[in-house]
Design a protein around this motif. Sequence first.
Motif, short mmCIF file in Angstrom:
data_model
loop_
_atom_site.label_atom_id
_atom_site.label_comp_id
_atom_site.label_asym_id
_atom_site.label_seq_id
_atom_site.Cartn_x
_atom_site.Cartn_y
_atom_site.Cartn_z
N VAL A 251 0.87 -1.21 0.08
CA VAL A 251 0.16 -0.02 -0.06
C VAL A 251 0.73 0.94 -0.06
O VAL A 251 1.63 1.38 0.82
N LEU A 252 0.67 2.18 -0.73
CA LEU A 252 1.34 3.35 -1.18
C LEU A 252 0.55 4.55 0.03
O LEU A 252 -0.61 4.67 -0.38
N VAL B 33 -4.18 6.79 2.09
CA VAL B 33 -3.83 5.68 1.07
C VAL B 33 -3.94 6.47 -0.08
O VAL B 33 -4.95 6.82 -0.63
N ILE B 34 -2.85 6.33 -0.85
CA ILE B 34 -2.57 6.90 -2.36
C ILE B 34 -3.12 5.89 -3.34
O ILE B 34 -3.84 6.10 -4.24
N GLU C 260 -8.00 3.30 -2.07
CA GLU C 260 -7.56 4.61 -1.98
C GLU C 260 -8.55 5.59 -1.18
O GLU C 260 -9.59 5.70 -1.30
N GLY C 261 -7.86 6.61 -0.73
CA GLY C 261 -8.55 7.64 0.26
C GLY C 261 -8.71 7.23 1.69
O GLY C 261 -9.11 8.25 2.56
N TYR D 149 6.56 9.62 -0.14
CA TYR D 149 5.60 8.50 0.36
C TYR D 149 6.18 7.50 0.94
O TYR D 149 7.48 7.25 0.91
N HIS D 150 5.40 6.51 1.51
CA HIS D 150 5.92 5.31 2.19
C HIS D 150 5.11 4.05 1.78
O HIS D 150 3.69 4.31 1.28
#
Length: 97
Positions: free
Chosen positions: A12-13, A41-42, A62-63, A83-84
């Motif tokens: 997860v980005l 979450v991107i 996402e979101g 980002y991570h």
Amino acid sequence: MAKRLLPLLNRVLVDKIVPPSKTSAGILLPEKTTKLNSGKVIAVGPGARDRNGNIIPVTVKEGDIVLLPEYGGTEVKLGDKEYHIFREDDILGTLHD
């Protein structure tokens, strides 16, 4: 050219949320209370595969705002933004209002 990163498997980005360092009244908050333990979450990967080869989908989307562990994740820099990437198993939960 803008780059978009799509994580693989159950990764997860996340864009970490930076908490405010002072209150609306201007009082500086101690560094201890301003930890980066949540993020937005991107992007999410398609999911990991089980023993039979079936995809187990990622449960966050996402979101979502997620609670992150104090340590872990891999830093990734895309353009000027940092980002991570976390495995879904490392994410502690989702935060709701």
